[in-house]
Design a protein around this motif. Structure first.
Motif, PDB file in Angstrom:
ATOM      1  N   ARG A  55     -62.065 -69.821 -28.603  1.00  0.00           N
ATOM      2  CA  ARG A  55     -62.029 -70.493 -29.904  1.00  0.00           C
ATOM      3  C   ARG A  55     -61.650 -69.459 -30.955  1.00  0.00           C
ATOM      4  O   ARG A  55     -61.900 -68.259 -30.793  1.00  0.00           O
ATOM      5  CB  ARG A  55     -63.382 -71.132 -30.221  1.00  0.00           C
ATOM      6  N   PHE A  56     -61.030 -69.945 -32.013  1.00  0.00           N
ATOM      7  CA  PHE A  56     -60.612 -69.051 -33.079  1.00  0.00           C
ATOM      8  C   PHE A  56     -61.631 -69.128 -34.205  1.00  0.00           C
ATOM      9  O   PHE A  56     -61.941 -70.216 -34.690  1.00  0.00           O
ATOM     10  CB  PHE A  56     -59.232 -69.461 -33.597  1.00  0.00           C
ATOM     11  N   GLU A  57     -62.144 -67.983 -34.607  1.00  0.00           N
ATOM     12  CA  GLU A  57     -63.142 -67.944 -35.676  1.00  0.00           C
ATOM     13  C   GLU A  57     -62.491 -67.440 -36.953  1.00  0.00           C
ATOM     14  O   GLU A  57     -62.122 -66.270 -37.043  1.00  0.00           O
ATOM     15  CB  GLU A  57     -64.274 -67.012 -35.244  1.00  0.00           C
ATOM     16  N   SER A  58     -62.350 -68.339 -37.920  1.00  0.00           N
ATOM     17  CA  SER A  58     -61.717 -67.979 -39.194  1.00  0.00           C
ATOM     18  C   SER A  58     -62.794 -67.485 -40.147  1.00  0.00           C
ATOM     19  O   SER A  58     -63.243 -68.207 -41.034  1.00  0.00           O
ATOM     20  CB  SER A  58     -61.017 -69.208 -39.772  1.00  0.00           C
ATOM     21  N   ASN A  59     -63.220 -66.248 -39.930  1.00  0.00           N
ATOM     22  CA  ASN A  59     -64.331 -65.701 -40.704  1.00  0.00           C
ATOM     23  C   ASN A  59     -64.258 -64.184 -40.616  1.00  0.00           C
ATOM     24  O   ASN A  59     -63.651 -63.646 -39.690  1.00  0.00           O
ATOM     25  CB  ASN A  59     -65.659 -66.198 -40.116  1.00  0.00           C
ATOM     26  N   MET A  60     -64.835 -63.513 -41.594  1.00  0.00           N
ATOM     27  CA  MET A  60     -64.924 -62.054 -41.542  1.00  0.00           C
ATOM     28  C   MET A  60     -66.154 -61.631 -42.329  1.00  0.00           C
ATOM     29  O   MET A  60     -66.780 -62.448 -43.008  1.00  0.00           O
ATOM     30  CB  MET A  60     -63.654 -61.415 -42.118  1.00  0.00           C
ATOM     31  N   SER A  61     -66.497 -60.345 -42.220  1.00  0.00           N
ATOM     32  CA  SER A  61     -67.653 -59.853 -42.968  1.00  0.00           C
ATOM     33  C   SER A  61     -67.306 -59.774 -44.453  1.00  0.00           C
ATOM     34  O   SER A  61     -66.129 -59.741 -44.833  1.00  0.00           O
ATOM     35  CB  SER A  61     -68.049 -58.472 -42.460  1.00  0.00           C
ATOM     36  N   MET A  62     -68.347 -59.709 -45.291  1.00  0.00           N
ATOM     37  CA  MET A  62     -68.128 -59.572 -46.725  1.00  0.00           C
ATOM     38  C   MET A  62     -67.424 -58.251 -47.018  1.00  0.00           C
ATOM     39  O   MET A  62     -66.577 -58.157 -47.904  1.00  0.00           O
ATOM     40  CB  MET A  62     -69.473 -59.595 -47.446  1.00  0.00           C
ATOM     41  N   HIS A  63     -67.782 -57.244 -46.227  1.00  0.00           N
ATOM     42  CA  HIS A  63     -67.177 -55.918 -46.371  1.00  0.00           C
ATOM     43  C   HIS A  63     -65.665 -55.990 -46.126  1.00  0.00           C
ATOM     44  O   HIS A  63     -64.851 -55.439 -46.879  1.00  0.00           O
ATOM     45  CB  HIS A  63     -67.843 -54.980 -45.365  1.00  0.00           C
ATOM     46  N   GLN A  64     -65.309 -56.700 -45.066  1.00  0.00           N
ATOM     47  CA  GLN A  64     -63.915 -56.900 -44.695  1.00  0.00           C
ATOM     48  C   GLN A  64     -63.153 -57.656 -45.798  1.00  0.00           C
ATOM     49  O   GLN A  64     -62.029 -57.318 -46.158  1.00  0.00           O
ATOM     50  CB  GLN A  64     -63.917 -57.717 -43.395  1.00  0.00           C
ATOM     51  N   HIS A  65     -63.818 -58.667 -46.315  1.00  0.00           N
ATOM     52  CA  HIS A  65     -63.238 -59.493 -47.371  1.00  0.00           C
ATOM     53  C   HIS A  65     -62.945 -58.643 -48.609  1.00  0.00           C
ATOM     54  O   HIS A  65     -61.880 -58.732 -49.220  1.00  0.00           O
ATOM     55  CB  HIS A  65     -64.263 -60.588 -47.718  1.00  0.00           C
ATOM     56  N   LYS A  66     -63.893 -57.793 -48.929  1.00  0.00           N
ATOM     57  CA  LYS A  66     -63.763 -56.893 -50.082  1.00  0.00           C
ATOM     58  C   LYS A  66     -62.587 -55.933 -49.865  1.00  0.00           C
ATOM     59  O   LYS A  66     -61.817 -55.639 -50.790  1.00  0.00           O
ATOM     60  CB  LYS A  66     -65.085 -56.113 -50.235  1.00  0.00           C
ATOM     61  N   HIS A  67     -62.455 -55.457 -48.623  1.00  0.00           N
ATOM     62  CA  HIS A  67     -61.359 -54.559 -48.253  1.00  0.00           C
ATOM     63  C   HIS A  67     -60.006 -55.221 -48.540  1.00  0.00           C
ATOM     64  O   HIS A  67     -59.113 -54.623 -49.157  1.00  0.00           O
ATOM     65  CB  HIS A  67     -61.522 -54.211 -46.766  1.00  0.00           C
ATOM     66  N   TYR A  68     -59.854 -56.475 -48.118  1.00  0.00           N
ATOM     67  CA  TYR A  68     -58.596 -57.192 -48.372  1.00  0.00           C
ATOM     68  C   TYR A  68     -58.406 -57.460 -49.863  1.00  0.00           C
ATOM     69  O   TYR A  68     -57.293 -57.411 -50.379  1.00  0.00           O
ATOM     70  CB  TYR A  68     -58.557 -58.515 -47.604  1.00  0.00           C
ATOM     71  N   ASN A  69     -59.499 -57.759 -50.537  1.00  0.00           N
ATOM     72  CA  ASN A  69     -59.447 -57.990 -51.979  1.00  0.00           C
ATOM     73  C   ASN A  69     -58.860 -56.749 -52.675  1.00  0.00           C
ATOM     74  O   ASN A  69     -57.931 -56.839 -53.492  1.00  0.00           O
ATOM     75  CB  ASN A  69     -60.874 -58.275 -52.462  1.00  0.00           C
ATOM     76  N   ASN A  70     -59.361 -55.571 -52.294  1.00  0.00           N
ATOM     77  CA  ASN A  70     -58.849 -54.323 -52.882  1.00  0.00           C
ATOM     78  C   ASN A  70     -57.384 -54.093 -52.540  1.00  0.00           C
ATOM     79  O   ASN A  70     -56.577 -53.746 -53.399  1.00  0.00           O
ATOM     80  CB  ASN A  70     -59.672 -53.125 -52.390  1.00  0.00           C
ATOM     81  N   LEU A  71     -57.051 -54.287 -51.265  1.00  0.00           N
ATOM     82  CA  LEU A  71     -55.664 -54.088 -50.823  1.00  0.00           C
ATOM     83  C   LEU A  71     -54.704 -54.962 -51.618  1.00  0.00           C
ATOM     84  O   LEU A  71     -53.670 -54.504 -52.102  1.00  0.00           O
ATOM     85  CB  LEU A  71     -55.519 -54.468 -49.346  1.00  0.00           C
ATOM     86  N   LEU A  72     -55.065 -56.243 -51.747  1.00  0.00           N
ATOM     87  CA  LEU A  72     -54.161 -57.188 -52.407  1.00  0.00           C
ATOM     88  C   LEU A  72     -54.093 -56.918 -53.909  1.00  0.00           C
ATOM     89  O   LEU A  72     -53.023 -57.024 -54.511  1.00  0.00           O
ATOM     90  CB  LEU A  72     -54.595 -58.627 -52.110  1.00  0.00           C
ATOM     91  N   ASN A  73     -55.225 -56.539 -54.507  1.00  0.00           N
ATOM     92  CA  ASN A  73     -55.194 -56.183 -55.935  1.00  0.00           C
ATOM     93  C   ASN A  73     -54.309 -54.963 -56.170  1.00  0.00           C
ATOM     94  O   ASN A  73     -53.500 -54.940 -57.099  1.00  0.00           O
ATOM     95  CB  ASN A  73     -56.610 -55.900 -56.448  1.00  0.00           C
ATOM     96  N   ASN A  74     -54.464 -53.954 -55.314  1.00  0.00           N
ATOM     97  CA  ASN A  74     -53.637 -52.749 -55.464  1.00  0.00           C
ATOM     98  C   ASN A  74     -52.163 -53.078 -55.300  1.00  0.00           C
ATOM     99  O   ASN A  74     -51.314 -52.618 -56.054  1.00  0.00           O
ATOM    100  CB  ASN A  74     -54.031 -51.682 -54.434  1.00  0.00           C
ATOM    101  N   LEU A  75     -51.880 -53.894 -54.286  1.00  0.00           N
ATOM    102  CA  LEU A  75     -50.490 -54.268 -54.034  1.00  0.00           C
ATOM    103  C   LEU A  75     -49.930 -55.026 -55.235  1.00  0.00           C
ATOM    104  O   LEU A  75     -48.797 -54.796 -55.663  1.00  0.00           O
ATOM    105  CB  LEU A  75     -50.428 -55.135 -52.777  1.00  0.00           C
ATOM    106  N   MET A  76     -50.743 -55.901 -55.812  1.00  0.00           N
ATOM    107  CA  MET A  76     -50.271 -56.671 -56.956  1.00  0.00           C
ATOM    108  C   MET A  76     -49.996 -55.765 -58.150  1.00  0.00           C
ATOM    109  O   MET A  76     -48.965 -55.889 -58.813  1.00  0.00           O
ATOM    110  CB  MET A  76     -51.275 -57.745 -57.344  1.00  0.00           C
ATOM    111  N   ASN A  77     -50.905 -54.840 -58.396  1.00  0.00           N
ATOM    112  CA  ASN A  77     -50.696 -53.936 -59.533  1.00  0.00           C
ATOM    113  C   ASN A  77     -49.450 -53.078 -59.335  1.00  0.00           C
ATOM    114  O   ASN A  77     -48.651 -52.907 -60.252  1.00  0.00           O
ATOM    115  CB  ASN A  77     -51.933 -53.066 -59.746  1.00  0.00           C
ATOM    116  N   THR A  78     -49.269 -52.567 -58.118  1.00  0.00           N
ATOM    117  CA  THR A  78     -48.075 -51.764 -57.834  1.00  0.00           C
ATOM    118  C   THR A  78     -46.818 -52.608 -58.002  1.00  0.00           C
ATOM    119  O   THR A  78     -45.803 -52.133 -58.506  1.00  0.00           O
ATOM    120  CB  THR A  78     -48.126 -51.239 -56.380  1.00  0.00           C
ATOM    121  N   SER A  79     -46.909 -53.867 -57.583  1.00  0.00           N
ATOM    122  CA  SER A  79     -45.714 -54.722 -57.609  1.00  0.00           C
ATOM    123  C   SER A  79     -45.269 -55.024 -59.038  1.00  0.00           C
ATOM    124  O   SER A  79     -44.141 -55.446 -59.262  1.00  0.00           O
ATOM    125  CB  SER A  79     -45.970 -56.026 -56.847  1.00  0.00           C
ATOM    126  N   HIS A  80     -46.163 -54.812 -60.006  1.00  0.00           N
ATOM    127  CA  HIS A  80     -45.790 -55.065 -61.400  1.00  0.00           C
ATOM    128  C   HIS A  80     -45.170 -53.851 -62.077  1.00  0.00           C
ATOM    129  O   HIS A  80     -44.786 -53.923 -63.230  1.00  0.00           O
ATOM    130  CB  HIS A  80     -47.005 -55.558 -62.194  1.00  0.00           C
TER     131      HIS A  80
END
Lengths: 306, 306
Positions: free
Chosen positions: B108-133
């Motif tokens: 089965r596929f579990e569409s879930n991750m830890s809060m820590h993991q979620h925060k990691h992606y949040n940072n990555l995507l925010n950084n990428l967005m800021n760089t992209s501007h």
């Protein structure tokens, strides 16, 4: 839901919050196919090819940890079929080409194909070579050699590896006298194609001509195509174990990296920050085209195998 | 060995027979790394990416054979973990990312991750967005929206699918009222990474607002990043089944193709010889960047999953 636990918005660019990226690309004519070209990804580049990197890492590891003895490193990919214990072609629950974890699946690799299949590759490679000689092609043409070789194998007391003596059939001239030490193999399962493939890394150690009598003779009728740093060998092999036994005939297709010294020199500086970007990535570029070529051969297999 | 059975040399260019391709690239200084750039392959091009083609074929098939009812086609990739029956992460004897044959492996596929993991992606995507501007970037920047949504689900008598009503949390305004019909999924096993992924194709059919009482409520705190034709949603989902049951919190990451109409219009002319090359390949280009983006997300997973 506390602010601390929920995803946090980026710290800057809040003024742009209501902008909607995709709407920038709406076409007032309603022709949704006429879009500006898409970026390759959110990073603007293709992600790393994990498959090619895995093969490059494997070959690099085999080269850097090889036994400390003089010899040529041979990196080759053979095209054939992975068979399970019953002799049927291996079947795994995956849809696309993948690399098997070594020593986890009971299977053997059969480096053989039908004569029909062999002929098919012969035609493909001949056509490709002729096209490559047309003057308007930017890349260097393919070349070929037609070779007739005789391998004789001599057992060595106390050693697993036999000594192989290779002679030109017509002149009888000895071309090579060596012991081949297997360093490692990777099996590649290719469920969408008629063929699988195997990457092998070997060390070919030159030895003096053996005495005694040969245990096996192999006659090779080989068309050897070359393109840049690669050799593609299409070979009919006839093996004889004793004067009375019927000869065994197999048809092989393999691609190898032509120059051991290039493999070794590029492997030595792979990723080295003290050399130029071009030198640092030369090993990976060498393996990339090697894998591309093997894939092209596998994908042009017809249904002559299973 | 008869001439008929052995590989035949090419019919032309025999005068070139003794030329040796690789020797053209020998460097008299002995610096074997300073070579002219290699061709990508004997054909001069990269072979087709079998993996991306397989996913494009699957999505195309789902779209072209969908039930004949009005609605939006949703194509999304969720990042998560494939688990076997024991609850452990799936383990298969392959070394690199591959697509599983549907319905052959019990998982089965579990569409879930830890809060820590979620925060990691949040940072990555925010950084990428800021760089992209930053003004010197050639590709369009990422944008984002912070959304607070409430989904309520209503059972429909005699039907498997529930009706989903989505409201803006603050205003209570109904955004969407629809029934989601699952068309198909492909699971992608990614043994080198901390995460696997799943591609899903759904049909979202608009329906009238249901009567009766909701069986489930889901609160979504979502950061929705957009880039060209894609949306990347990082969502904290809090589900409540009854007023007395404790709420369940999961953390999701998914990427989807933003515009159903673009999917449908490009799918309709995929490979059509009567349209321009650009239009004919627009669907495959759309899926290529979709797969590239999903791969980039998976490869940037840290070890917060297994």
């Amino acid at each position: 839901m506390s602010r601390r636990n929920s995803p946090s918005p980026p710290p800057a660019k809040r003024a742009k919050r209501t902008m909607d990226g995709p709407s920038n690309f709406e076409n007032p004519n309603g022709n949704h196919n006429a879009l500006p070209p898409l970026s390759l990804s959110i990073l603007g580049v293709e992600p790393l090819d994990e498959f090619i990197k895995e093969i490059a890492d494997f070959i690099h590891h085999m080269i850097m940890t090889r036994p400390n003895m003089p010899g040529q490193v041979e990196v080759e990919a053979k095209i054939g079929v992975l068979r399970d214990l019953s002799g049927s072609r291996l079947s795994l629950p995956v849809l696309v080409e993948t690399i098997l974890v070594p020593d986890t699946i009971e299977c053997r690799f059969e480096s053989n194909m039908s004569m029909h299949q062999h002929k098919h590759y012969n035609n493909l490679l001949n056509n490709l070579m002729n096209t490559s000689h047309q003057s308007n092609r930017p890349s260097p043409p393919l070349e070929y050699n037609h070779l007739h070789l005789i391998d004789t194998f001599y057992p060595v007391e106390g050693q697993r590896q036999k000594v192989r003596v290779t002679r030109e059939e017509q002149s009888g001239k000895v071309q090579e006298c060596m012991k081949k030490i297997r360093l490692g193999d990777l099996n590649i399962y290719s469920p969408k194609r008629a063929a699988d493939w195997r990457v092998s890394v070997n060390l070919e150690v030159p030895v003096p001509h053996p005495v005694g009598s040969a245990s096996l003779t192999r006659r090779k009728d080989r068309l050897s195509y070359s393109h840049e740093e690669y050799k593609i060998d299409l070979t009919q092999v006839t093996s004889t174990t004793s004067p009375n036994a019927p000869p065994q005939v197999i048809h092989e297709l393999e691609i190898e990296i032509a120059r051991s010294e290039l493999l070794l020199s590029t492997a030595a500086v792979r990723g080295d920050p003290n050399v130029s970007e071009q030198e640092r990535s030369a090993f990976d570029e060498l393996i990339r085209a090697f894998v591309n070529n093997a894939r092209i051969l596998v994908r042009n297999s017809n249904d002559g195998w299973q």
